[in-house]
Motif scaffolding. Structure first.
Motif, PDB file in Angstrom:
ATOM      1  N   SER A  47       0.848  -1.253  -0.049  1.00 58.78           N
ATOM      2  CA  SER A  47       0.117   0.080  -0.061  1.00 58.78           C
ATOM      3  C   SER A  47       0.943   1.244   0.133  1.00 58.78           C
ATOM      4  O   SER A  47       0.379   2.211  -0.125  1.00 58.78           O
ATOM      5  N   GLY A  48       2.102   1.210   0.148  1.00 53.14           N
ATOM      6  CA  GLY A  48       3.047   2.139   0.246  1.00 53.14           C
ATOM      7  C   GLY A  48       3.945   2.318  -1.003  1.00 53.14           C
ATOM      8  O   GLY A  48       3.263   1.812  -2.142  1.00 53.14           O
ATOM      9  N   ALA A  49       4.993   3.093  -0.807  1.00 50.10           N
ATOM     10  CA  ALA A  49       5.721   3.366  -2.037  1.00 50.10           C
ATOM     11  C   ALA A  49       6.950   2.316  -2.009  1.00 50.10           C
ATOM     12  O   ALA A  49       6.842   1.074  -1.168  1.00 50.10           O
ATOM     13  N   ALA A  50       8.129   2.675  -2.678  1.00 49.07           N
ATOM     14  CA  ALA A  50       9.258   1.825  -2.476  1.00 49.07           C
ATOM     15  C   ALA A  50       9.610   1.189  -0.983  1.00 49.07           C
ATOM     16  O   ALA A  50       9.513   2.347  -0.134  1.00 49.07           O
ATOM     17  N   PHE A  51       9.898   0.269  -0.895  1.00 51.61           N
ATOM     18  CA  PHE A  51      10.305  -0.486   0.333  1.00 51.61           C
ATOM     19  C   PHE A  51       9.194  -0.207   1.341  1.00 51.61           C
ATOM     20  O   PHE A  51       9.589  -0.296   2.509  1.00 51.61           O
ATOM     21  N   SER A  52       8.054  -0.290   0.957  1.00 50.31           N
ATOM     22  CA  SER A  52       6.658  -0.124   1.775  1.00 50.31           C
ATOM     23  C   SER A  52       6.424   1.155   2.407  1.00 50.31           C
ATOM     24  O   SER A  52       6.025   0.924   3.420  1.00 50.31           O
ATOM     25  N   MET A  53       7.508   2.022   2.263  1.00 48.71           N
ATOM     26  CA  MET A  53       7.273   3.612   3.115  1.00 48.71           C
ATOM     27  C   MET A  53       6.186   3.987   2.509  1.00 48.71           C
ATOM     28  O   MET A  53       5.462   3.941   1.445  1.00 48.71           O
ATOM     29  N   GLY A  54       5.526   4.953   3.372  1.00 49.82           N
ATOM     30  CA  GLY A  54       4.368   5.625   3.292  1.00 49.82           C
ATOM     31  C   GLY A  54       2.948   4.915   3.310  1.00 49.82           C
ATOM     32  O   GLY A  54       1.915   5.412   2.732  1.00 49.82           O
ATOM     33  N   GLU A  55       2.950   3.711   3.807  1.00 46.73           N
ATOM     34  CA  GLU A  55       1.793   2.912   4.099  1.00 46.73           C
ATOM     35  C   GLU A  55       0.693   3.809   4.676  1.00 46.73           C
ATOM     36  O   GLU A  55       1.068   4.544   5.788  1.00 46.73           O
ATOM     37  N   GLY A  56      -0.292   3.774   4.295  1.00 49.44           N
ATOM     38  CA  GLY A  56      -1.510   4.655   4.852  1.00 49.44           C
ATOM     39  C   GLY A  56      -1.649   5.777   3.914  1.00 49.44           C
ATOM     40  O   GLY A  56      -2.675   6.713   4.209  1.00 49.44           O
ATOM     41  N   PHE A  57      -0.857   6.064   3.119  1.00 52.27           N
ATOM     42  CA  PHE A  57      -0.869   7.313   2.128  1.00 52.27           C
ATOM     43  C   PHE A  57      -0.991   7.116   0.817  1.00 52.27           C
ATOM     44  O   PHE A  57      -0.551   7.639  -0.058  1.00 52.27           O
ATOM     45  N   THR A  58      -1.898   5.813   0.596  1.00 50.09           N
ATOM     46  CA  THR A  58      -2.054   5.187  -0.910  1.00 50.09           C
ATOM     47  C   THR A  58      -2.338   6.339  -1.836  1.00 50.09           C
ATOM     48  O   THR A  58      -1.967   6.424  -2.982  1.00 50.09           O
ATOM     49  N   TRP A  59      -3.442   7.078  -1.463  1.00 47.83           N
ATOM     50  CA  TRP A  59      -4.033   8.072  -2.188  1.00 47.83           C
ATOM     51  C   TRP A  59      -3.130   9.163  -2.576  1.00 47.83           C
ATOM     52  O   TRP A  59      -3.289   9.715  -3.724  1.00 47.83           O
ATOM     53  N   VAL A  60      -2.170   9.580  -1.730  1.00 43.16           N
ATOM     54  CA  VAL A  60      -1.076  10.597  -2.306  1.00 43.16           C
ATOM     55  C   VAL A  60      -0.230  10.257  -3.519  1.00 43.16           C
ATOM     56  O   VAL A  60      -0.164  10.492  -4.452  1.00 43.16           O
ATOM     57  N   PHE A  61      -0.050   8.605  -3.529  1.00 45.85           N
ATOM     58  CA  PHE A  61       0.830   7.992  -4.453  1.00 45.85           C
ATOM     59  C   PHE A  61      -0.033   7.837  -5.717  1.00 45.85           C
ATOM     60  O   PHE A  61       0.609   8.066  -6.852  1.00 45.85           O
ATOM     61  N   THR A  62      -1.124   7.669  -5.509  1.00 48.26           N
ATOM     62  CA  THR A  62      -2.012   7.823  -6.876  1.00 48.26           C
ATOM     63  C   THR A  62      -2.167   8.969  -7.382  1.00 48.26           C
ATOM     64  O   THR A  62      -2.079   8.956  -8.626  1.00 48.26           O
ATOM     65  N   ILE A  63      -2.246  10.117  -6.643  1.00 49.88           N
ATOM     66  CA  ILE A  63      -2.213  11.465  -7.339  1.00 49.88           C
ATOM     67  C   ILE A  63      -0.696  11.677  -7.914  1.00 49.88           C
ATOM     68  O   ILE A  63      -0.708  12.176  -9.005  1.00 49.88           O
ATOM     69  N   ILE A  64       0.294  11.411  -7.322  1.00 48.26           N
ATOM     70  CA  ILE A  64       1.565  11.424  -7.775  1.00 48.26           C
ATOM     71  C   ILE A  64       1.776  10.893  -9.093  1.00 48.26           C
ATOM     72  O   ILE A  64       2.365  11.420  -9.950  1.00 48.26           O
ATOM     73  N   GLN A  65       1.403   9.439  -9.030  1.00 49.28           N
ATOM     74  CA  GLN A  65       1.580   8.818 -10.351  1.00 49.28           C
ATOM     75  C   GLN A  65       0.773   9.244 -11.524  1.00 49.28           C
ATOM     76  O   GLN A  65       1.051   9.343 -12.717  1.00 49.28           O
ATOM     77  N   ALA A  66      -0.406   9.876 -11.330  1.00 47.99           N
ATOM     78  CA  ALA A  66      -1.412  10.218 -12.216  1.00 47.99           C
ATOM     79  C   ALA A  66      -0.879  11.608 -12.882  1.00 47.99           C
ATOM     80  O   ALA A  66      -0.595  11.720 -13.849  1.00 47.99           O
ATOM     81  N   ALA A  67      -0.188  12.534 -11.799  1.00 45.56           N
ATOM     82  CA  ALA A  67       0.422  13.536 -12.287  1.00 45.56           C
ATOM     83  C   ALA A  67       1.661  13.375 -13.164  1.00 45.56           C
ATOM     84  O   ALA A  67       1.802  13.890 -14.152  1.00 45.56           O
ATOM     85  N   VAL A  68       2.360  12.495 -12.792  1.00 43.48           N
ATOM     86  CA  VAL A  68       3.814  12.169 -13.651  1.00 43.48           C
ATOM     87  C   VAL A  68       3.187  11.559 -15.066  1.00 43.48           C
ATOM     88  O   VAL A  68       3.695  12.119 -15.979  1.00 43.48           O
ATOM     89  N   LEU A  69       2.402  10.559 -14.905  1.00 42.41           N
ATOM     90  CA  LEU A  69       1.921  10.036 -16.335  1.00 42.41           C
ATOM     91  C   LEU A  69       1.318  10.988 -17.029  1.00 42.41           C
ATOM     92  O   LEU A  69       1.825  11.225 -18.318  1.00 42.41           O
ATOM     93  N   LEU A  70       0.442  12.170 -16.679  1.00 39.63           N
ATOM     94  CA  LEU A  70      -0.236  13.080 -17.371  1.00 39.63           C
ATOM     95  C   LEU A  70       1.090  14.135 -18.032  1.00 39.63           C
ATOM     96  O   LEU A  70       0.775  14.419 -19.145  1.00 39.63           O
ATOM     97  N   TYR A  71       1.919  14.318 -17.040  1.00 41.05           N
ATOM     98  CA  TYR A  71       3.054  15.325 -17.393  1.00 41.05           C
ATOM     99  C   TYR A  71       3.856  14.933 -18.530  1.00 41.05           C
ATOM    100  O   TYR A  71       4.201  15.545 -19.616  1.00 41.05           O
ATOM    101  N   VAL A  72       4.177  13.713 -18.423  1.00 40.14           N
ATOM    102  CA  VAL A  72       5.137  13.056 -19.535  1.00 40.14           C
ATOM    103  C   VAL A  72       4.494  12.816 -20.828  1.00 40.14           C
ATOM    104  O   VAL A  72       4.755  13.234 -21.941  1.00 40.14           O
TER     105      VAL A  72
END
Length: 174
Positions: A47-72
């Protein structure tokens, strides 16, 4: 742009196919030796980022990934004129899209989904095909940036030091 799109689709498809195989043939927590002791399949949901860091903040990673994908996809892909950048950005898009697909459509809920990881190396992280695409692409991007190669193929040369104000101040030198 065709190469970039093809690599992105390849990354997304390979990632989702391998995850589907893992989910349908293994139970969570199961470990299968592939090339002992170097490689194992170890099915976990992250549910987290690399090495399971940030578990509980899945929605933040979802937003960041969507933003990166759209920007590129929107800002960078149309500027690509050389194949190394096409490969690197296509791989990045494919990897991000693979993990974003998990975040959007896997349990526990939309935007909070857990990423399926299953490739385990000794004393290292457990990752997936999307992660491999992201890491390899970022290495390629770093090499391109360090070599000064622009998206359009131009070589970014160092600023001319003969221009006024363009180099070290020579008045303090002996």
């Amino acid at each position: 742009m065709i190469v970039t799109s093809a690599i992105a689709v390849l990354g997304l498809v390979l990632d989702q196919i391998t995850k589907r195989i893992v989910v349908s043939t293994m139970y969570e927590g199961q470990v299968i030796d592939v090339l002992p002791p170097l490689l194992r399949w170890y099915f976990i949901k992250n549910s987290g980022a690399a090495f399971s860091m940030g578990e509980g903040f899945t929605w933040v990673f979802t937003i960041i990934q969507a933003a990166v994908l759209l920007y590129v996809a929107i800002m960078l892909v149309r500027k690509i004129r050389i194949w190394p950048w096409a490969l690197a950005l296509g791989g990045l898009m494919g990897g991000v899209a693979g993990n974003l697909t998990d975040r959007l459509f896997r349990a526990p809920s939309f935007g909070h989904g857990h990423v399926v990881d299953f490739i385990a190396l000794p004393n290292f992280a457990i990752f997936n095909v999307a992660d491999m695409f992201i890491v390899c692409s970022m290495i390629g991007i770093c090499l391109l940036l360090f070599s000064g190669r622009e998206l359009d193929g131009q070589k970014n040369s160092a600023k001319n030091t003969t221009e006024p104000g363009a180099g070290p101040d020579m008045k303090d030198q002996p």
